[in-house]
Scaffold this motif. Structure first.
Motif, PDB file in Angstrom:
ATOM      1  N   GLN A 152       6.997   8.514  -7.167  1.00  0.00           N
ATOM      2  CA  GLN A 152       7.625   8.203  -5.876  1.00  0.00           C
ATOM      3  C   GLN A 152       6.655   8.460  -4.736  1.00  0.00           C
ATOM      4  O   GLN A 152       6.533   7.648  -3.810  1.00  0.00           O
ATOM      5  N   LEU A 153       5.978   9.595  -4.776  1.00  0.00           N
ATOM      6  CA  LEU A 153       5.041   9.945  -3.714  1.00  0.00           C
ATOM      7  C   LEU A 153       3.870   8.966  -3.649  1.00  0.00           C
ATOM      8  O   LEU A 153       3.412   8.607  -2.557  1.00  0.00           O
ATOM      9  N   ARG A 154       3.393   8.526  -4.808  1.00  0.00           N
ATOM     10  CA  ARG A 154       2.309   7.530  -4.818  1.00  0.00           C
ATOM     11  C   ARG A 154       2.768   6.240  -4.140  1.00  0.00           C
ATOM     12  O   ARG A 154       2.021   5.620  -3.380  1.00  0.00           O
ATOM     13  N   GLY A 155       4.012   5.840  -4.411  1.00  0.00           N
ATOM     14  CA  GLY A 155       4.556   4.639  -3.781  1.00  0.00           C
ATOM     15  C   GLY A 155       4.637   4.791  -2.268  1.00  0.00           C
ATOM     16  O   GLY A 155       4.291   3.868  -1.521  1.00  0.00           O
ATOM     17  N   VAL A 156       5.077   5.936  -1.800  1.00  0.00           N
ATOM     18  CA  VAL A 156       5.160   6.196  -0.362  1.00  0.00           C
ATOM     19  C   VAL A 156       3.764   6.169   0.256  1.00  0.00           C
ATOM     20  O   VAL A 156       3.557   5.579   1.326  1.00  0.00           O
ATOM     21  N   MET A 157       2.816   6.776  -0.420  1.00  0.00           N
ATOM     22  CA  MET A 157       1.449   6.805   0.111  1.00  0.00           C
ATOM     23  C   MET A 157       0.855   5.402   0.176  1.00  0.00           C
ATOM     24  O   MET A 157       0.191   5.047   1.166  1.00  0.00           O
ATOM     25  N   ARG A 158       1.091   4.586  -0.851  1.00  0.00           N
ATOM     26  CA  ARG A 158       0.595   3.199  -0.844  1.00  0.00           C
ATOM     27  C   ARG A 158       1.220   2.418   0.316  1.00  0.00           C
ATOM     28  O   ARG A 158       0.549   1.677   1.021  1.00  0.00           O
ATOM     29  N   SER A 159       2.501   2.613   0.500  1.00  0.00           N
ATOM     30  CA  SER A 159       3.211   1.936   1.582  1.00  0.00           C
ATOM     31  C   SER A 159       2.650   2.351   2.942  1.00  0.00           C
ATOM     32  O   SER A 159       2.433   1.508   3.821  1.00  0.00           O
ATOM     33  N   ASN A 160       2.408   3.637   3.108  1.00  0.00           N
ATOM     34  CA  ASN A 160       1.835   4.126   4.370  1.00  0.00           C
ATOM     35  C   ASN A 160       0.437   3.570   4.599  1.00  0.00           C
ATOM     36  O   ASN A 160       0.079   3.218   5.721  1.00  0.00           O
ATOM     37  N   LEU A 161      -0.343   3.494   3.555  1.00  0.00           N
ATOM     38  CA  LEU A 161      -1.692   2.956   3.667  1.00  0.00           C
ATOM     39  C   LEU A 161      -1.645   1.490   4.082  1.00  0.00           C
ATOM     40  O   LEU A 161      -2.402   1.056   4.961  1.00  0.00           O
ATOM     41  N   GLN A 162      -0.754   0.723   3.465  1.00  0.00           N
ATOM     42  CA  GLN A 162      -0.621  -0.686   3.825  1.00  0.00           C
ATOM     43  C   GLN A 162      -0.161  -0.829   5.272  1.00  0.00           C
ATOM     44  O   GLN A 162      -0.650  -1.690   6.007  1.00  0.00           O
ATOM     45  N   GLU A 163       0.748   0.017   5.692  1.00  0.00           N
ATOM     46  CA  GLU A 163       1.225  -0.014   7.071  1.00  0.00           C
ATOM     47  C   GLU A 163       0.084   0.288   8.046  1.00  0.00           C
ATOM     48  O   GLU A 163      -0.059  -0.378   9.075  1.00  0.00           O
TER      49      GLU A 163
END
Length: 107
Positions: free
Chosen positions: A87-98
């Motif tokens: 879950q945390l990896r997904g959040v981090m990827r999303s933040n990076l894309q943002e």
């Protein structure tokens, strides 16, 4: 340390891993880390002494039961923490894309 003390230490370790499992199930990550440190310290203290103590058949059976429970708790803890890490990896990827999008369109 005598045989009864060895078994007591394993029982305490088993109780700690049970607490770790409960903490992971309730997503109490700070508590999990704190208890894990206690477990690590206990295991480090037990290792040299455990090797020196002879156990009778009943004590070996009890020790094996406790170890099996500890390993089962550990497997469950790993499942729960791996799910959280995913879950945390997904959040981090999303933040990076943002962040990349913001950088691109703020020019």
């Amino acid at each position: 340390m005598d045989a009864s003390q060895v078994i007591e230490k394993y029982e305490f370790l088993c109780a700690l891993t049970g607490q770790m499992r409960a903490a992971a199930m309730h997503e109490e990550w700070d508590r999990l880390v704190s208890i894990e440190q206690q477990c690590s310290n206990l295991v480090a203290a037990m290792k040299p002494l455990d090797a020196q103590v002879k156990l009778d058949a009943a004590e070996r059976r009890r020790k094996n039961q406790l170890i099996n429970k500890i390993l089962a708790d550990d497997a469950e803890i790993r499942n729960l923490t791996e799910a959280r890490m995913s879950q945390l990896r997904g959040v981090m990827r999303s933040n990076l894309q943002e962040q990349r999008l913001l950088k691109t369109y703020q020019r």
